[in-house]
Structure formats: C-alpha cells, structure tokens
Design a protein around this motif. Structure first.
Motif, PDB file in Angstrom:
ATOM      1  N   LEU A  36       0.792  -1.224  -0.073  1.00  0.00           N
ATOM      2  CA  LEU A  36       0.020  -0.055  -0.188  1.00  0.00           C
ATOM      3  C   LEU A  36       0.770   1.292  -0.075  1.00  0.00           C
ATOM      4  CD1 LEU A  36      -2.783  -1.106   2.501  1.00  0.00           C
ATOM      5  CD2 LEU A  36      -2.781  -1.437   0.104  1.00  0.00           C
ATOM      6  N   ASP A  37       0.258   2.531  -0.605  1.00  0.00           N
ATOM      7  CA  ASP A  37       0.939   3.736  -0.910  1.00  0.00           C
ATOM      8  C   ASP A  37       0.102   4.815  -0.378  1.00  0.00           C
ATOM      9  OD1 ASP A  37       2.161   5.814  -1.629  1.00  0.00           O
ATOM     10  OD2 ASP A  37       2.708   5.233  -3.537  1.00  0.00           O
ATOM     11  N   SER A  42      -6.964   7.214  -1.778  1.00  0.00           N
ATOM     12  CA  SER A  42      -8.498   7.229  -2.193  1.00  0.00           C
ATOM     13  C   SER A  42      -8.861   6.113  -3.462  1.00  0.00           C
ATOM     14  CB  SER A  42      -8.856   8.645  -2.625  1.00  0.00           C
ATOM     15  OG  SER A  42      -7.958   9.136  -3.736  1.00  0.00           O
ATOM     16  N   ASN A  43      -7.645   5.604  -4.086  1.00  0.00           N
ATOM     17  CA  ASN A  43      -7.726   4.820  -5.131  1.00  0.00           C
ATOM     18  C   ASN A  43      -8.293   3.285  -4.425  1.00  0.00           C
ATOM     19  OD1 ASN A  43      -7.029   6.591  -6.662  1.00  0.00           O
ATOM     20  ND2 ASN A  43      -4.963   5.867  -6.620  1.00  0.00           N
ATOM     21  N   THR A  94     -11.033   0.923  -0.270  1.00  0.00           N
ATOM     22  CA  THR A  94      -9.950   1.735  -0.730  1.00  0.00           C
ATOM     23  C   THR A  94      -8.541   1.385   0.137  1.00  0.00           C
ATOM     24  OG1 THR A  94     -10.035   3.368   1.139  1.00  0.00           O
ATOM     25  CG2 THR A  94     -11.516   3.880  -0.926  1.00  0.00           C
ATOM     26  N   VAL A  95      -7.394   2.025  -0.694  1.00  0.00           N
ATOM     27  CA  VAL A  95      -6.256   1.778  -0.160  1.00  0.00           C
ATOM     28  C   VAL A  95      -6.234   2.196   1.492  1.00  0.00           C
ATOM     29  CG1 VAL A  95      -3.753   2.680   0.052  1.00  0.00           C
ATOM     30  CG2 VAL A  95      -4.682   2.121  -2.102  1.00  0.00           C
TER      31      VAL A  95
END
Length: 487
Positions: A36-37, A42-43, A94-95
């Motif tokens: 995760l980044d 929000s992606n 979301t991420v």
C-alpha cells in the motif's frame, strides 16, 4: 404478435437469470500481495470478486455472504462484511480502508499480514457453497489529514482552538499563507492536543515528528512580522517558509476625523481578512470636511484627499507625512442625513478611499446547524427589524454553526454577515461583523480587488454555538456589530 414475442423473450431472459447454471463458486483477490502507498489513499486497494455459483437449476435466488479473517485464525473470529445480498459479485476497499484494517488487526507499518476471505452462497432448494482466497497486505504509517500552525507568532497564539488550519493540497502535502509576527511556532495534528505534531529537525527545513511529551520541544523562530507562505511535506519531512509580496501595513489603526466627529478621532475597524483595509459605518448629519488619522490625537501622518474640497465619491488618496497640504473630502449638506460606509485601503502605492451611501437590508435570516431551521436557506429563520439598520431575535439555538443571510439567495452566493474569525464562540458582548457580498458585481469584490489571498467566493466563516439554549441576538448592520447572548 410483436408484443407476445417480446414478452416471450423477456420470460426466457428471466428464466436464464434464475438459472445460474453449474458454475462453481470461486472467489479471488485482485493481487496476492498488496503493497500500500498512502499517495493513492483514495484509490481502490483491494477488490474481491466471485463467480455466481449455482442454484442447481431450482430457479431460487442465491444469497451471498462475505467474511474476512486474519490468516490462520478460526472463522469464529471472522468479520462479517455483508450478509444475504443478491446479485452482488464484487466488494472493494480503498487503499486507506485496507491499510486501516491491517493496522487494526495488529500489523505494524511496513510489515506483512495475511487475510483469508470467504464467500458463501446459499438459498432454498440447493446446497450451500463456499470458496476462499488468501491475500497479504503491507500497510504504511498513516499520515495525518489535518495540520495546524500554533504559537505566539501565529494569529491564534498558543490557544489550540484558534490554531491556523493548513490546506491539504494532496496527501501529506499542506500549504497556507498567513501573517506571522516575531515569535515562535510549530505544527500540531489536531486542535485537542499539542501531540502528535512536528518540530524542527537538524535544519529549519527539516521536520521531526514529535509524539512523546518527553521529547525536546523545539520550535521555529520568526524574526520579522510579515506575510508568509508555509509549505509542509510530511512524506519527505520538509518544510519551506517564504515571505510573499504583501507586507504588513505601516499602521495598525486608522481614525476618521472631521466636522462630523467634532474633530475627535473615531477609531475605524480593521478588516478581518485584509489588514490594509479599514472600515467605518455612520449616519452623517453634519458632513463638511473629513480625513483620516493614523494615531489618536496626531495631526500629522494623515491620509488625505488628493485635491481640496474633494467630493466623497473621489477615491484617490495620499499619505501626508507632515501637516501640509491639508486637502480633505467634503460631504455637502444635501448629502447628509444618510447612512454611509467607508473603506480606506492603504495598500502601498494603491491608496484609496471608498465611500458609498449605505442602503440597509430590510430582511435578515439565520442559517446553520445551530439555527431553528438548520441549513434550509429557503426556510431560514427571520430576525425582526426594529429600526432602519438594527435586527433582533430571541429564541432557541442548537449547538452548532451559525451565520446570517441578507437575501436568502438560492445559490448561496448572495450577501452575508459572518464572524471576523472562523468558529467564533459568542462572548455575549458586541463583536465585529464581516460583511461579504458574493455577487459578481458587488462592492465587496471591488473593495477586495487589491487584497492578496482573499477570494470572496470561498469565504465562509461561521459562529460556533457551543451550548444549546435560549439566546438573544442583536445585529447592527450599519456599524457591523452583533451581540449573541445566552439567557
């Protein structure tokens, strides 16, 4: 015949929908390992999708349930995501959500945690089916989405509730422009506590997280009163601060002096948004000569008209360091017995005096979560006009936000009275009002035309009513004053 054919076709499609065939139920994740980044917070981070499974030709609905459990743990400890839904074949997170889920399950940022997802398909007349899939998550250390500047160099001082909020331009990156005076400041993540926050690192451009009161509490130093642009990158842990074009005005106060004042010095209001603007409202009865002083009782260092006996509509203005020339504006006898509002603009090399007859609003309304009718502008609560420019109201306010509409303009871009600062808690004493007319050709926009960092459309300040109860409100639109008293 055409209608019958259409109906027959529809029936066949319905039967096909009810007959799920014999496809085995199977669930899968969009990736085996999710690194995760936060910049993609929000992606979509995780997508679980599954086949329909089979109802064995019974024609009965299939109901789906989805569960998640930490890898290796019993399904008794599973989290139920949803239960009994039909015609649903995908679930996304979301991420940010999947990162928080990993942390909530005890995973530290940068480490790995495994999960197992189980989809269950059930219904009447056929066997219950299940399918599982595994995936791994590597979470990040979440970065705050709010950041504030606090300190005696800032407008709000060391009072956390008055700390200046920075605007998040993108995740981890904050920016604001504000006036700082000589003193100290640092960054905090919320208005409830000085921790967690950020302080200077090895250099003034380095940010050092501070989460423990035992850590040394270092601060940035401001040497010069000025307008500054402050940028903070919490990902790279860097801070930049630079002076911007506008400087603080030479005078913190202006005074109206003239025949109308008996040549006494009447203090003007400093504009809440632009310290180069000074305002005063008054019902003029004598008129004649007037000008503006910079210190009470001082007849030098005045702002004056650029010609003798200048009409009040003449906006050009000049600063005279000594006594002469002593040009003044004039309000003639036939122009008296009227309300006027004055805005004096002392931006360097752009000085001007804007004086207009004031036509008071005959209606005034309150809106906000504290108002009796909430945010319903079309049904906003009316105040009572008691003379040409004064409104009053007594009634029950809720805890929440409050501001005043002068026209109930449906697009919310009309005329408003707002507090001088955001989240102003009423003191029970007369307080300065900020008048904003958001209409395209408004005098407000003209007055702020030379003001940096003032976007009239975006201004939305509100009072903060902390306790519900009975209140009396008195709003004086000519003098830009409001009193909100709890009974």
């Amino acid at each position: 015949m055409a209608a019958v054919a259409c109906l027959a076709t529809s029936c066949r499609e319905d039967l096909k929908e009810l007959d799920k065939g014999s496809t085995p139920l199977a669930i899968s994740a969009n990736a085996d390992t999710l690194v995760l980044d936060q910049t993609e917070y929000s992606n979509t981070g995780l997508t679980l999708s599954w086949t329909s499974g089979t109802n064995e030709g019974t024609g009965h609905r299939i109901y789906y349930s989805l569960e998640l459990v930490r890898a290796g743990e019993s399904w008794e400890n599973a989290t139920l995501i949803f239960n009994g839904q039909t015609q649903k074949y995908e679930q996304t997170w979301t991420v940010e959500d999947i990162c928080q889920m990993a942390i909530d399950n005890g995973c530290k940022p940068g480490e790995t945690i495994g999960f197992t997802a189980r989809i269950t398909a059930s219904g009447e007349g056929f066997e219950t089916q299940t399918s599982t899939c595994d995936f791994v998550v590597i979470p990040y250390e979440p970065i705050t989405k709010t950041l504030y500047i606090v300190g005696n160099a800032t407008p709000g001082g060391w009072t956390l509730s008055e700390a200046t909020e920075m605007e998040m331009k993108e995740v981890g990156y904050f920016k604001t422009t504000l006036r700082l005076k000589k003193g100290f400041f640092k960054f905090v993540c919320n208005k409830e506590s000085m921790l967690p926050g950020y302080m200077p690192g090895e250099t003034s451009e380095d940010l050092l997280p501070r989460a423990d009161a035992a850590q040394q509490d270092k601060m940035w130093t401001v040497e010069t009163d000025h307008l500054y642009e402050v940028s903070v990158n919490l990902i790279t842990l860097k801070m930049q601060m630079r002076e911007v074009a506008a400087v603080m005005p030479d005078y913190e106060q202006l005074y109206l002096i003239g025949n109308e004042t008996g040549w006494n010095f009447w203090e003007m209001d400093r504009d809440p948004l632009d310290p180069f603007l000074f305002r005063i409202g008054h019902f003029w009865t004598l008129g004649q000569d007037f000008k503006f002083g910079t210190a009470s009782g001082a007849w030098e260092n005045n702002f004056k008209a650029t010609s003798a006996n200048a009409p009040y509509t003449q906006e050009s203005m000049v600063f005279i360091k000594g006594y002469d020339p002593d040009n003044k504006w004039v309000l003639n006898a036939d122009e008296c017995n009227k309300m006027y509002k004055i805005c004096v603009d002392i931006h360097t090399a752009q000085e001007r005096m804007i004086m207009r007859e004031y036509v008071p609003f005959t209606e005034m309304y309150m809106v906000g979560s504290a108002a009796p009718n909430g945010w319903d502008l079309s049904n906003a609560t009316a105040l009572t006009l008691v003379d040409d420019s004064l409104f009053t109201w007594t009634g029950t306010l809720n805890a929440g936000e409050l501001k005043f509409s002068c026209d109930k303009q449906a697009d919310w871009n009309g005329a408003w009275f707002m507090p001088a600062v955001a989240d102003q808690v009423p003191t029970g004493q007369p307080e300065q009002l900020l008048f904003i007319d958001k209409n395209e050709e408004s005098l407000t926009r003209y007055q702020y035309a030379q003001s940096e960092n003032v976007n009239v459309t975006d201004i939305d300040l509100k009072w903060k009513i902390e306790e519900a109860g009975t209140y009396t409100i008195t709003l004086d639109q000519l003098h830009d004053r409001v009193t909100i008293i709890k009974q």
